[in-house]
Design an enzyme around this catalytic site. Sequence first.
Site, PDB file in Angstrom:
ATOM      1  N   HIS A 107       0.856  -1.194   0.000  1.00 36.09           N
ATOM      2  CA  HIS A 107       0.000   0.000   0.000  1.00 36.09           C
ATOM      3  C   HIS A 107       0.888   1.240   0.000  1.00 36.09           C
ATOM      4  O   HIS A 107       2.119   1.141  -0.107  1.00 36.09           O
ATOM      5  CB  HIS A 107      -0.997  -0.037   1.159  1.00 36.09           C
ATOM      6  CG  HIS A 107      -0.366  -0.024   2.529  1.00 36.09           C
ATOM      7  ND1 HIS A 107       0.269   1.070   3.042  1.00 36.09           N
ATOM      8  CD2 HIS A 107      -0.258  -0.994   3.470  1.00 36.09           C
ATOM      9  CE1 HIS A 107       0.712   0.795   4.249  1.00 36.09           C
ATOM     10  NE2 HIS A 107       0.422  -0.459   4.530  1.00 36.09           N
ATOM     11  N   HIS A 141       4.292   1.436   1.946  1.00 38.83           N
ATOM     12  CA  HIS A 141       5.427   0.698   1.368  1.00 38.83           C
ATOM     13  C   HIS A 141       5.939   1.433   0.133  1.00 38.83           C
ATOM     14  O   HIS A 141       7.150   1.496  -0.109  1.00 38.83           O
ATOM     15  CB  HIS A 141       5.010  -0.724   0.983  1.00 38.83           C
ATOM     16  CG  HIS A 141       4.266  -1.444   2.075  1.00 38.83           C
ATOM     17  ND1 HIS A 141       3.008  -1.936   1.903  1.00 38.83           N
ATOM     18  CD2 HIS A 141       4.605  -1.691   3.357  1.00 38.83           C
ATOM     19  CE1 HIS A 141       2.604  -2.486   3.036  1.00 38.83           C
ATOM     20  NE2 HIS A 141       3.555  -2.344   3.935  1.00 38.83           N
ATOM     21  N   CYS A 153       2.298  -8.930  20.127  1.00 36.54           N
ATOM     22  CA  CYS A 153       1.489  -8.468  18.985  1.00 36.54           C
ATOM     23  C   CYS A 153       2.022  -9.195  17.752  1.00 36.54           C
ATOM     24  O   CYS A 153       3.173  -8.988  17.363  1.00 36.54           O
ATOM     25  CB  CYS A 153       1.584  -6.955  18.796  1.00 36.54           C
ATOM     26  SG  CYS A 153       0.865  -6.457  17.200  1.00 36.54           S
ATOM     27  N   CYS A 202       3.133  -6.917  14.827  1.00 35.69           N
ATOM     28  CA  CYS A 202       4.482  -6.336  14.978  1.00 35.69           C
ATOM     29  C   CYS A 202       5.517  -7.442  15.098  1.00 35.69           C
ATOM     30  O   CYS A 202       6.708  -7.185  14.997  1.00 35.69           O
ATOM     31  CB  CYS A 202       4.603  -5.502  16.246  1.00 35.69           C
ATOM     32  SG  CYS A 202       3.630  -4.022  16.304  1.00 35.69           S
ATOM     33  N   CYS A 261      -2.195  -3.119  21.130  1.00 34.79           N
ATOM     34  CA  CYS A 261      -0.892  -2.764  20.578  1.00 34.79           C
ATOM     35  C   CYS A 261      -0.832  -1.267  20.273  1.00 34.79           C
ATOM     36  O   CYS A 261      -1.771  -0.725  19.690  1.00 34.79           O
ATOM     37  CB  CYS A 261      -0.663  -3.572  19.293  1.00 34.79           C
ATOM     38  SG  CYS A 261       0.672  -2.908  18.295  1.00 34.79           S
ATOM     39  N   HIS A 306      -0.781  -1.095  16.169  1.00 32.31           N
ATOM     40  CA  HIS A 306      -1.885  -1.631  15.356  1.00 32.31           C
ATOM     41  C   HIS A 306      -3.253  -1.484  16.005  1.00 32.31           C
ATOM     42  O   HIS A 306      -4.271  -1.725  15.362  1.00 32.31           O
ATOM     43  CB  HIS A 306      -1.625  -3.106  15.032  1.00 32.31           C
ATOM     44  CG  HIS A 306      -0.429  -3.285  14.167  1.00 32.31           C
ATOM     45  ND1 HIS A 306       0.812  -3.573  14.680  1.00 32.31           N
ATOM     46  CD2 HIS A 306      -0.276  -3.164  12.828  1.00 32.31           C
ATOM     47  CE1 HIS A 306       1.682  -3.645  13.688  1.00 32.31           C
ATOM     48  NE2 HIS A 306       1.056  -3.392  12.563  1.00 32.31           N
ATOM     49  N   LYS A 324      -2.673   5.871  11.316  1.00 29.78           N
ATOM     50  CA  LYS A 324      -1.672   5.307  10.412  1.00 29.78           C
ATOM     51  C   LYS A 324      -2.379   4.447   9.361  1.00 29.78           C
ATOM     52  O   LYS A 324      -3.259   3.659   9.698  1.00 29.78           O
ATOM     53  CB  LYS A 324      -0.703   4.429  11.208  1.00 29.78           C
ATOM     54  CG  LYS A 324       0.347   3.800  10.316  1.00 29.78           C
ATOM     55  CD  LYS A 324       1.247   2.851  11.093  1.00 29.78           C
ATOM     56  CE  LYS A 324       2.312   2.312  10.179  1.00 29.78           C
ATOM     57  NZ  LYS A 324       2.415   0.868  10.164  1.00 29.78           N
ATOM     58  N   LYS A 347      -2.761  -2.146   7.004  1.00 34.54           N
ATOM     59  CA  LYS A 347      -3.652  -3.287   6.788  1.00 34.54           C
ATOM     60  C   LYS A 347      -4.402  -3.583   8.087  1.00 34.54           C
ATOM     61  O   LYS A 347      -5.606  -3.805   8.098  1.00 34.54           O
ATOM     62  CB  LYS A 347      -2.790  -4.478   6.361  1.00 34.54           C
ATOM     63  CG  LYS A 347      -3.333  -5.825   6.687  1.00 34.54           C
ATOM     64  CD  LYS A 347      -4.064  -6.419   5.516  1.00 34.54           C
ATOM     65  CE  LYS A 347      -4.383  -7.867   5.831  1.00 34.54           C
ATOM     66  NZ  LYS A 347      -5.601  -8.366   5.424  1.00 34.54           N
TER      67      LYS A 347
HETATM   68  N1  MSP Z   1       9.013  -6.712   7.658  1.00 32.68           N
HETATM   69  C1  MSP Z   1       9.144  -5.582   8.488  1.00 32.68           C
HETATM   70  C2  MSP Z   1      10.424  -4.832   8.199  1.00 32.68           C
HETATM   71  C3  MSP Z   1      11.671  -5.646   8.302  1.00 32.68           C
HETATM   72  S1  MSP Z   1      13.063  -4.716   7.868  1.00 32.68           S
HETATM   73  C4  MSP Z   1      14.339  -5.652   8.321  1.00 32.68           C
HETATM   74  C5  MSP Z   1       7.971  -4.654   8.291  1.00 32.68           C
HETATM   75  N2  MSP Z   1       7.309  -4.765   7.137  1.00 32.68           N
HETATM   76  S2  MSP Z   1       6.027  -3.921   6.701  1.00 32.68           S
HETATM   77  O1  MSP Z   1       5.514  -4.546   5.507  1.00 32.68           O
HETATM   78  O2  MSP Z   1       5.109  -3.792   7.784  1.00 32.68           O
HETATM   79  O3  MSP Z   1       6.572  -2.533   6.266  1.00 32.68           O
HETATM   80  C6  MSP Z   1       6.840  -1.548   7.204  1.00 32.68           C
HETATM   81  C7  MSP Z   1       7.355  -0.329   6.498  1.00 32.68           C
HETATM   82  O4  MSP Z   1       6.413   0.100   5.493  1.00 32.68           O
HETATM   83  C8  MSP Z   1       7.485   0.861   7.412  1.00 32.68           C
HETATM   84  O5  MSP Z   1       8.676   0.894   8.112  1.00 32.68           O
HETATM   85  C9  MSP Z   1       7.414   1.971   6.416  1.00 32.68           C
HETATM   86  O6  MSP Z   1       8.642   2.021   5.750  1.00 32.68           O
HETATM   87  C10 MSP Z   1       6.323   1.495   5.475  1.00 32.68           C
HETATM   88  N3  MSP Z   1       4.977   1.882   5.936  1.00 32.68           N
HETATM   89  C11 MSP Z   1       3.915   1.053   6.192  1.00 32.68           C
HETATM   90  N4  MSP Z   1       2.831   1.820   6.525  1.00 32.68           N
HETATM   91  C12 MSP Z   1       3.174   3.115   6.502  1.00 32.68           C
HETATM   92  C13 MSP Z   1       2.461   4.331   6.539  1.00 32.68           C
HETATM   93  N5  MSP Z   1       1.178   4.402   6.816  1.00 32.68           N
HETATM   94  N6  MSP Z   1       3.132   5.468   6.242  1.00 32.68           N
HETATM   95  C14 MSP Z   1       4.437   5.460   5.828  1.00 32.68           C
HETATM   96  N7  MSP Z   1       5.122   4.340   5.762  1.00 32.68           N
HETATM   97  C15 MSP Z   1       4.636   3.181   6.379  1.00 32.68           C
HETATM   98  O7  MSP Z   1       7.717  -3.850   9.167  1.00 32.68           O
END
Ligand code: MSP
Length: 638
Positions: A18, A21, A126, A129, A144, A147, A300, A303
Amino acid sequence: MGNYYLTTPIYYVNDLPHIGHIYTTVVTDTVARYLRLGGNQVRFLTGTDEHGQKIERAAAEKGVTPLALADRVVSRYHELWDEYGISHDDFIRTTEERHRAGVERIITRLEAAGDLYQDRHEGWYCAACETYYTEKELQPGHHCPVHETEAEWRSEENVYFRLSRYQQPLLDWYAAHPEFVRPLSRFNEVRSFVEGGLNDLSVSRASLSWGIPFPGHDGQTVYVWLDALSNYITALGFGSERDELYRVFWEPQGAQRIHLIGKDILRFHAVFWPAFLMSAGLPLPTTVWAHGWWLRDNRKISKSVGNLVRPDALVASFGADPLRYFLLREMVFGQDAQFSDESFIDRYNSDLANDLGNTVSRLVNLSRSSFDGHSPPEACGSNPLISVAEEALGRYHEAMRELAFHRALASLWELLAAANQYLVAREPWKLVKSAGATAAVSRILWNGLEASRLVATALLPFLPRTAPRILAALGLLEPPASFETLTWGGMPLGVELPEPSALFPRIDKEKYLSGEAVQPPPPAPPAEEKKMISIDKFFETQLRVATVTAAEKHPNADRLLKLTVSLGEGGSRTLVAGIAQQYEPEALVGKQVIVVANLEPATLRGVVSEGMVLAASVDGKPVLLHPERPVPDGTPVK
Ligand code: MSP
């Protein structure tokens, strides 16, 4: 000039990507492109985090194996990064053999350092997380803090890492490396967390089969964060015979090792990861840059919260560059920002369609009509725009070094505004009419074009597809491979200028927000050229018969109806359909329709739509399809 290693987080594969990412990846791509144009050696890594309970559960819910789910999501990531022009050099998946071997190597080092021991662990967990929280960190009702979902109580025998040993070494490291965490406010958070004391960390799970078996501890699986963080070095070949990249991008003192992440995972990157590396006797990252969150209605986007924004429709209509621009211009890196279609369209119309697109096309058109399809034949010597451009570019570079993308872009727009003022003050269009295409007209237009060339060149990292198109409109068919041309004076004289095509067509905001298509879809290729698909590909689309059980007008859009349909055993769904101008809601209740049942949910003007109703499209107007006689709801359509 130097060696830069840039990484995004590796993303979980429990669900499709989304906007969050996309943001981190676009940011990293922009930095990578900027540094490459500056003549640096850059390696850019992204990838996916595929182990752990969260993925195991998501796969079970979908009735597929974790690896099948991962494969599906990974292929979407590849498509998406292609669409967004992401220029990564490598994409690591934690299910790859090269990664497993490297993780085992790291664990062997932690063990050799005497930092691992086995013990019982209890606490609030969680799964989203993949981490334990203390009572104090949780919100009321054991929710959490990230989340907002309920954490679960866990008790199991685990392998522990002696994180407590690293409290002082970490604090000493922070003191000696003021650039270790950026922005500074985040560094302060990290420091006070560590000053508050560090408990040993459980780095294995007993109740999990989807992961890397923990070397030397039968029945234990490597904790997903230890597994995941290791990707940053396993992807460079750490622990294997082919570790040349590791030796270029991680080992040398002068190499810049930069992790770009969201603030949600800062603790893992700025506390746990450096502690693991210290224990393993390996170099630490040079900087962890944490950005803020994209929010919707102040929450935030995620998902787990269920307020996803997937800007597929925007990108399908306008390409990914305008969205890249919006993300980088609208968010102050490090702070939170709100995402909305409205603000996207406002920015697009004012900054891209008007300031940038119109300035360039006005100059190109006037030059073509004055100089017989060519750029001006005579350049201009000293003039006030030169110093404005130099200052703006100085601020641009300064802001880029700070990852202050919004400021970098603002300074380019200041140069555009100055060029416009310059043109308005001299009115070359009037001069052409009164005195013809004189040397004075040539000099004025050349100045304006030169300012546009500089802006387009500086935009290459931001708009990888449209900046080269702007340069081509200025007669520079090959985009530059370095920033050597980012100084005043490079606009070529008397070259042919191609007929300009619309760079950023204006969006009709009202129409767009009411759900109407705002740009004609690209013309369909002639029948014989139409791309054929395999039958398997066709059957990926699940079509089902459903009965409309309720229908009402969409609260925020005239062209949309909100339908509730029953899929029999498949349950009931809400769908948003663009049929309000052809169908009265009451007339639809009780009717059977055909729906696409496995479409990703999308939020249309604030209502989540969980599928799509099929209709024949007659001159763009929908005519609904019905089964020829009533059949049970949920019946597949083949
Ligand atoms: N798999 C772990 C990261 C491991 S790194 C060794 C993880 N994955 S995640 O799919 O949840 O992605 C998290 C990352 O996605 C956040 O750190 C950020 O970079 C991005 N984002 C996810 N949601 C976000 C927002 N709503 N806004 C901005 N970025 C955020 O955590």
